[in-house]
Enzyme design. Sequence first.
Site, mmCIF file in Angstrom:
data_model
loop_
_atom_site.group_PDB
_atom_site.id
_atom_site.type_symbol
_atom_site.label_atom_id
_atom_site.label_comp_id
_atom_site.label_asym_id
_atom_site.label_seq_id
_atom_site.Cartn_x
_atom_site.Cartn_y
_atom_site.Cartn_z
ATOM 1 N N ASP A 337 39.412 38.966 51.722
ATOM 2 C CA ASP A 337 39.664 38.312 50.619
ATOM 3 C C ASP A 337 38.122 37.583 50.411
ATOM 4 O O ASP A 337 38.070 37.482 49.146
ATOM 5 C CB ASP A 337 40.583 36.985 51.292
ATOM 6 C CG ASP A 337 41.864 37.463 51.716
ATOM 7 O OD1 ASP A 337 42.011 38.503 52.264
ATOM 8 O OD2 ASP A 337 42.826 36.665 51.541
ATOM 9 N N GLU A 476 49.764 46.715 52.441
ATOM 10 C CA GLU A 476 50.035 46.781 53.908
ATOM 11 C C GLU A 476 51.734 47.093 54.299
ATOM 12 O O GLU A 476 51.901 47.126 55.189
ATOM 13 C CB GLU A 476 49.683 45.242 54.399
ATOM 14 C CG GLU A 476 48.252 45.067 54.477
ATOM 15 C CD GLU A 476 48.176 43.868 54.986
ATOM 16 O OE1 GLU A 476 49.090 42.884 55.320
ATOM 17 O OE2 GLU A 476 46.862 43.511 55.477
ATOM 18 N N LYS A 576 53.220 46.415 48.826
ATOM 19 C CA LYS A 576 53.195 45.142 48.962
ATOM 20 C C LYS A 576 52.305 44.444 47.848
ATOM 21 O O LYS A 576 52.559 43.356 47.314
ATOM 22 C CB LYS A 576 52.838 44.698 50.194
ATOM 23 C CG LYS A 576 52.592 43.258 50.560
ATOM 24 C CD LYS A 576 52.039 42.891 52.123
ATOM 25 C CE LYS A 576 51.854 41.722 52.281
ATOM 26 N NZ LYS A 576 51.108 41.502 53.643
ATOM 27 N N GLN A 577 51.154 45.322 47.599
ATOM 28 C CA GLN A 577 50.312 44.617 46.838
ATOM 29 C C GLN A 577 49.449 45.796 46.005
ATOM 30 O O GLN A 577 49.551 47.015 46.370
ATOM 31 C CB GLN A 577 49.326 43.638 47.365
ATOM 32 C CG GLN A 577 48.507 44.517 48.549
ATOM 33 C CD GLN A 577 47.925 43.495 49.750
ATOM 34 O OE1 GLN A 577 48.752 43.524 50.535
ATOM 35 N NE2 GLN A 577 46.917 43.152 49.497
HETATM 36 C C1 BGC Z 1 47.587 40.529 52.597
HETATM 37 C C2 BGC Z 1 45.979 41.128 52.830
HETATM 38 C C3 BGC Z 1 45.193 39.618 52.814
HETATM 39 C C4 BGC Z 1 45.713 38.660 53.874
HETATM 40 C C5 BGC Z 1 45.087 37.401 53.855
HETATM 41 C C6 BGC Z 1 48.105 39.799 53.510
HETATM 42 O O1 BGC Z 1 49.410 39.233 53.086
HETATM 43 O O2 BGC Z 1 48.344 41.632 52.420
HETATM 44 O O3 BGC Z 1 45.592 41.848 51.998
HETATM 45 O O4 BGC Z 1 44.044 39.960 53.269
HETATM 46 O O5 BGC Z 1 47.177 38.510 53.486
HETATM 47 O O6 BGC Z 1 45.360 36.811 52.498
#
Ligand code: BGC
Length: 742
Positions: A337, A476, A576-577
């Site tokens: 992040d 993830e 998820k993202q």
């Molecule tokens: C995300 C990650 C992120 C982490 C901390 C997770 O839910 O999938 O990409 O680095 O949260 O924000």
Amino acid sequence: MKNEQVIYDHKFDLHSINKFASLMTLGNGYLGLRAAFDEDYFEQIRGMYVAGIYNKASENEPSDLVNLPDLAGIRIEIDHEIFSMLNGKILSYERYLNLVTGELRRELLWENRGGARFSFVFQRFVAKNNLHVLASKVTVTSLDNTASIKIVTGINAQQTNFGKQHLIEEKVRVFDEEVMQGVYKTTESGHTIALATSCKCPAESEIAFVAKNRQLQTIIKDKLNVNHPFVFEKLGTVFTSLDQGEAGIDPEAASINELQVISAYGYDALLEMSALNWQEFWQQKRIQISSTDQFDQTAMDFALYHLEIMTPAHDERFSVGAKGLTGEGYKGHVFWDTEIFIKPFHLYTEPETAKKLLIYRYLHLQQAKEKAARNGYEGALFPWESAFSGEEETPEFAAINIRTGKRQKVASALAEHHIVADIAYAVVQYYQTTLDEEFMKKEGLALLKDTARFWISRAVDENGQLSIKDVIGPDEYTEHIDNNAYTNYMAYYNVDQALYFMEQYGEVDEVLQKQGRAFLTQLYLPKPNEQLIIPQDDTFLNKPEIDLSRYKENQGSQGILLDYSRAEVNEMQILKQADVVMLMYLFPELFEADVVLKNLSYYEEHTIHDSSLSKAIHAIVAARCNDSNSAYRFFQEACLIDLGPNPHSSDEGLHAASLGAIWLTTMFGFANISLKNNRLRLDPKLPGNWSELKFRLTIHGCQIEILMTHENVVASKCLGPDLLLEINGTEFLLTDRIEVTL
Ligand code: BGC
């Protein structure tokens, strides 16, 4: 009062008590103070954190960002009734965080059980100009009767991290019947924390002190006369053994000395000094948006305020946690992040701060090399989650399944390796924006070489082609897959840039250079298929699809995991993202426009956006694809991640990366800035309902101010050397001011 640079809480509601405690956090990058109310509520989570102060509750647990003893709690009794907004009646209530001054204020008209009315003004701030200082002020006015008032406050070391106690109480003392001091030590990491505080109240107040059960308190008693405000001020200082001074700071002495210095000023004067510092910040860094929806400006101001207070710009030994210093979510750990979502704001506005965030990684190269070696790789494998020591801090297990009693292993530490290339990407981005040769030759190159070595050892030969197997990409929900497109392209870039900069600086390492060249020719880089879709990994596109609409309606909640096990989710096309879309964001020129458009639409359909890191990235890519409506919709939805109506969205802290991503969207999506061949390119994609966008950036040491509308761009140089610009395909040398019609 209605001001766009103010965050309001118009109604006291127990349900959102912790959300607002996060939203209205005060801080300065050194310390963060949650906006818990002065008085206690059962549901309320208080929190004060200092960057870098972590501790392990037991040997096999990851470190927690320590919730320090509380200075903000104040118990008020009026006519022997404990003041609480749950007792009596609230006749009027307003709480607001003024982003311009950095002050949190609550104004309240309260009727006690006996029907007498009292007005309260609670004020509080954490100094921006003095990292160690916090202060509060309470003004109570009795409106009907004479009444007695009793105030109990001090230093409360009963605070824990959700029940885990990290501190040994070493000393508590009262000096000169005025100053209270507590000195604590973290149980495992051995950091000392010293807090000092003193209260100022009317001369006739009766004052006593007590120490009991890890609480050191003062008890102040007085009388409230009708319409005569009773004013109470509390000043505090925080020092730790991590503070850097010329000869090393003694936190115990420093906390008392500093308190003496600030006591000469008092609340109002201290606030004024701190507010001046905030004003400078806004003058330099505010992004001004003229939008038909004022929320856009508020969300942007909110994001910048928090980006500023979450970042330990004073010390390169620390970085930014996934919740900043606003709560205990993710235990205060540092993820990708920071490099990909948070650092760019600093890079383009305060490059020195961006450099410090990279040095944090450089300082932990050794631990990253050890992690690589432990896992059978060469070079540096940075931890997926890190804290102060630079060791891997990802918890081994996720939450327990209370039906089976089993815990699910967290795979990120073992396989979410893209963080290695994310750091390398951030190094190159830093160089391109600053041309800082000194950093690049030493820290930058060291980071690039060891991260490149990692990828070279990480890839495996399959019939003459290199694969990167068993990884987790940014998405993830898809674990243990081979050839994640994002990871492979990032690894390629990492090695390529390492070789490039080695050549630039005449660095010779024949083995690395030879292996690097082979890696670049042999690494498999997934290409668009016949439908122009880039496979997210080797198997993703062969997996079944399901209708995700009901999960998308509740995005951020991870509701899909209630209906399907992780293993089942893994076997479907569910993101998820942003993953491939993330790749397109970071490399805008890698793929043709039609490929980008197709992939954006395909993968968005399969993405729940359960991570707060997702929406804004889609906004950027959509904006660049000229899909202005979707871009703006994604942007606004991203702004609602913390500021939206869900009362629990931010209980454990704000989503630091998503706040960074609000800035990213505006700069890399709507203003659409990029750097190429040492030129700043602007290709604006302003949303339809934005008429104007104004901001300042620092590039190659030149500070410029840009004003954009749908019709033209005005660029003015504020200071520093001239800068090459490319606007709408035409090149200019910015020496003073340029106006270009679009
Ligand atoms: C995300 C990650 C992120 C982490 C901390 C997770 O839910 O999938 O990409 O680095 O949260 O924000």
